[in-house]
Motif scaffolding. Structure first.
Motif, PDB file in Angstrom:
ATOM      1  N   VAL A 258      26.439  58.397  35.573  1.00 14.53           N
ATOM      2  CA  VAL A 258      27.969  57.910  35.658  1.00 14.53           C
ATOM      3  C   VAL A 258      28.323  57.222  37.033  1.00 14.53           C
ATOM      4  N   ILE A 259      29.010  56.180  36.872  1.00 18.60           N
ATOM      5  CA  ILE A 259      29.317  55.348  38.080  1.00 18.60           C
ATOM      6  C   ILE A 259      30.868  55.726  38.430  1.00 18.60           C
ATOM      7  N   VAL A 260      31.112  55.962  39.611  1.00 20.88           N
ATOM      8  CA  VAL A 260      32.682  55.872  39.997  1.00 20.88           C
ATOM      9  C   VAL A 260      33.114  54.839  41.052  1.00 20.88           C
ATOM     10  N   VAL A 261      33.831  54.082  40.581  1.00 22.56           N
ATOM     11  CA  VAL A 261      34.253  52.602  41.372  1.00 22.56           C
ATOM     12  C   VAL A 261      35.815  53.194  41.784  1.00 22.56           C
ATOM     13  N   GLU A 262      36.348  52.050  42.438  1.00 21.49           N
ATOM     14  CA  GLU A 262      37.491  52.382  43.105  1.00 21.49           C
ATOM     15  C   GLU A 262      39.020  52.276  42.386  1.00 21.49           C
ATOM     16  N   GLY A 263      38.857  51.508  41.448  1.00 19.87           N
ATOM     17  CA  GLY A 263      39.762  51.204  40.523  1.00 19.87           C
ATOM     18  C   GLY A 263      39.641  50.980  39.017  1.00 19.87           C
ATOM     19  N   TYR A 264      40.745  50.884  38.221  1.00 17.48           N
ATOM     20  CA  TYR A 264      40.522  50.688  36.831  1.00 17.48           C
ATOM     21  C   TYR A 264      40.108  49.216  36.498  1.00 17.48           C
ATOM     22  N   MET A 265      40.498  48.324  37.448  1.00 15.10           N
ATOM     23  CA  MET A 265      40.049  46.841  37.060  1.00 15.10           C
ATOM     24  C   MET A 265      38.550  46.774  37.273  1.00 15.10           C
ATOM     25  N   ASP A 266      37.998  47.677  38.241  1.00 16.64           N
ATOM     26  CA  ASP A 266      36.640  47.571  38.472  1.00 16.64           C
ATOM     27  C   ASP A 266      35.854  48.243  37.381  1.00 16.64           C
ATOM     28  N   VAL A 267      36.450  49.216  36.610  1.00 16.09           N
ATOM     29  CA  VAL A 267      35.892  49.759  35.572  1.00 16.09           C
ATOM     30  C   VAL A 267      35.787  48.920  34.444  1.00 16.09           C
ATOM     31  N   ILE A 268      36.882  48.112  34.154  1.00 14.41           N
ATOM     32  CA  ILE A 268      36.976  46.987  32.979  1.00 14.41           C
ATOM     33  C   ILE A 268      35.940  45.937  33.398  1.00 14.41           C
ATOM     34  N   ALA A 269      35.693  45.675  34.448  1.00 14.16           N
ATOM     35  CA  ALA A 269      34.684  44.587  34.926  1.00 14.16           C
ATOM     36  C   ALA A 269      33.505  45.157  34.473  1.00 14.16           C
ATOM     37  N   LEU A 270      33.068  46.314  34.959  1.00 11.94           N
ATOM     38  CA  LEU A 270      31.863  46.754  34.708  1.00 11.94           C
ATOM     39  C   LEU A 270      31.574  46.933  33.160  1.00 11.94           C
TER      40      LEU A 270
END
Length: 635
Positions: A258-270
């Motif tokens: 599981v990968i934790v990124v800084e914001g929801y736009m980063d989640v959607i990009a991934l």
């Protein structure tokens, strides 16, 4: 009847899932999990797994997934309350009696779920309407296709203070305010919280909308926050919620990460690039509760941060939050993106393969901790280096688990020693002086001995030349364990001795170290009569019958403290000297350094207590074992 989430979590924690499932399904142990042919569909090869640690079952064939309660309802056909009552009886728990106030709160939460879903439907419709043109253009520039837009529920909040109120007029104003959709200010009419923003729903683990996040679109509104999230509500607690958890959970069971990124736009990009198992905190640093949520999914989550200063700070905040929580097998790893790039930028410029390569080689939590503190401040002076060590040990002290704390301490001290005491230039071969002396070269034929003169000088210096008992104890300890001379040669060589006598004593030991075969364990025979310091009982490595390995580790601790103390004293003097120019900073630095000195003294006292107790326990255990053997022989 309404049961609180806390009570249900307690019920699940008291139930062994494999025990519940194993009553009706034959399970086979497979590492840390159990396997079986799926009871929900016909199959010949087992694809059904049960994980007791994480408290869920999952079938990779048909997708069946759930906890102990879900098993009882789906496989046994029980109602929810019947399943809870049966499991509670097995766990020895009493099902709470109906609470009218809790029932009222549950009804209130159910009503808020309706409000939030209605708001989501309206935001989605607004995005497709005439007012949503700017938001649609923004999504096109980000490269999000129609499937991604629909899947993540993008919407639009018109730039109006009353549009949402008008659209959701079937709900009371109080519910809109309680759900965080409207803002009430003392003596002013309430108004819509989200205005002129691209909207995203925030969902709970079951996929229900519980909050919203909105991105500003108007470039001229520089005074407004770029991203705005819902406030905490009866449905939404930002410190206990991870964005995209309901999608990332199933994906993580396939990828085992599981990968934790800084914001929801980063989640959607991934996700748009095919990396589905990403989540994000919501406007706060990663909290303890969110770390526990991640550990329920995988043992070692990957934290992915931007390469700028803000990303570095976010990584260290996560590290410091995680340290007290560490337990065997559970940690964090850290990926730092190239400076100036976020996940979306990296994927667009270098492709998914570049992101996967970074994710495949994350830094450990310990590596991140060392790298951050090493780069945090200049390290030009002994005082700077002592500060580095103090900061590292402060982090170690935050770790609660004793084994992990000890291992972190040892690893970080080893790295500090390698940095602070780099290899010195080769010393010239020792040449005895005096009448009839002859040159010496190579190894001594008797490595465990000293020349008579050197031995006498060392005895004299250790007993009278040292400033305090620690110096005397270290010299006596190194004479007792000469194999440690190689290990500590660099530290001792760089030690700024407080007096010439101590310096000469250390120099004699270092000269002797060059004549020893590596690993030599015989005490220096000419120093058997070396008098112990008066307080030698404080030092476990000077006890009559020490545990050899433990004694060597405690001797290493004493050497490290001997070397660190002059640097601490120098740092204290430097802090005192700048009192006139920076009184607040000087006082704070003095306090920190004094606390470190006290900690060093406490550590030395603990060493003796820990090691003195160990032989007594071992002797007691040995006596008991012999007694038991004697009784068996008599039988």
């Amino acid at each position: 009847m309404s049961l609180s989430p806390q009570w249900l979590d307690e019920l699940r924690s008291r139930i062994t899932l494999s025990g519940v499932i194993g009553r009706t399904t034959k399970l086979t142990r497979a590492g840390r999990e159990w396997k079986a042919c799926c009871p929900f569909h016909n199959e010949k090869t087992p694809s059904f797994t049960v994980n007791d640690e994480k408290g869920f079952y999952h079938c990779f064939g048909c997708g069946a997934h759930g906890d102990a309660i879900r098993w009882m309802t789906d496989q046994r056909g029980l109602t929810f309350m019947d399943a809870v009552k049966e499991l509670a009886a097995q766990a020895g728990m009493e099902v709470p009696r109906p609470d009218p106030r809790e029932a009222q709160r549950a009804e209130q939460r159910a009503g808020l779920h309706d409000v939030m879903q209605a708001a989501q439907d309206w935001f989605v419709a607004s995005l497709a309407g005439p007012d949503g043109a700017a938001a649609r253009t923004y999504l096109e520039t980000r490269g999000f296709n129609a499937r991604t837009i629909e899947r993540f529920g993008f919407g639009y909040a018109p730039d109006s203070r009353t549009a949402l109120k008008s659209a959701l007029e079937q709900f009371d104003e109080a519910m809109l305010i309680e759900g965080g959709l409207r803002i009430a200010v003392d003596d002013k009419p309430p108004y819509d919280r989200f205005r002129g923003r691209l909207m995203l729903p925030i969902q709970d683990a079951r996929g229900r909308v519980i909050a919203f996040g909105g991105r500003i679109l108007a470039k001229d509104k520089t005074d407004a926050p770029k991203y705005l999230n819902s406030p905490d509500t009866p449905l939404f607690d930002k410190g206990r919620t991870l964005y995209n958890l309901h999608r990332a959970g199933p994906a993580s069971r396939q990828s085992h990460r599981v990968i934790v990124v800084e914001g929801y736009m980063d989640v959607i990009a991934l996700a748009a690039a095919g990396i589905e198992e990403a989540v994000a905190p919501l406007g706060t640093a990663l909290t303890e509760q969110q770390i526990e949520l991640l550990w329920r999914m995988v043992d070692v989550p990957i934290l992915c941060f931007d390469g700028d200063a803000a990303g570095q700070r976010a990584a260290m905040r996560a590290v410091t939050r995680a340290l007290p929580l560490l337990r065997p097998g559970h940690s964090l790893t850290i990926v730092r993106l190239p400076s100036g790039l976020d996940p979306d930028d990296l994927i667009k410029t270098q492709g998914r393969a570049a992101m996967e390569q970074l994710l495949a080689n994350p830094a450990s939590l310990l590596d991140t901790l060392w790298a951050h503190e090493h780069a945090a401040r200049p390290l030009a002076t002994p005082e700077d280096k002592a500060g580095l060590k103090a900061r590292l040990m402060d982090h170690v002290d935050a770790i609660a688990h004793p084994d992990i704390k000890g291992l972190y301490r040892r690893e970080l001290l080893d790295r500090f020693s390698a940095f602070a005491y780099p290899p010195r230039e080769a010393r010239p071969a020792f040449t005895p002086r005096g009448p009839g002396a002859r040159a010496f070269s190579g190894r001594s034929p008797q490595p465990a001995g000293l020349s008579e003169g050197a031995a006498n000088r060392l005895r004299h210096l250790a007993q009278g030349g040292g400033r305090d008992g620690l110096v005397h104890a270290v010299i006596a300890g190194l004479a007792r364990f000469p194999d440690q001379l190689h290990r500590h040669a660099e530290a001792l060589a760089s030690y700024a001795a407080p007096d010439a006598g101590t310096a000469r004593a250390i120099d004699i030991l270092l000269d002797h170290a060059e004549t020893l075969e590596k690993g030599e364990t015989s005490p220096i025979k000419d120093l058997q009569s070396l008098a112990m310091p008066p307080d030698h009982a404080r030092y476990s490595f000077l006890l009559e019958d020490p545990h050899p390995q433990s004694a060597r580790e405690d001797l290493a601790e004493a050497v490290a403290q001997l070397v660190e103390r002059p640097a601490l004293e120098a740092a204290l003097a430097a802090a005192t000297a700048r009192f006139d120019s920076d009184p607040d900073g000087a006082i704070a630095e003095q306090q920190r350094l004094r606390e470190r000195k006290l900690a060093l003294d406490d550590r030395l006292r603990q060493l003796a207590r820990q090691r003195v107790a160990a032989p007594a326990q071992d002797e007691s255990s040995s006596s008991a074992a012999h007694a038991a053997q004697g009784e068996q022989g008599m039988d």
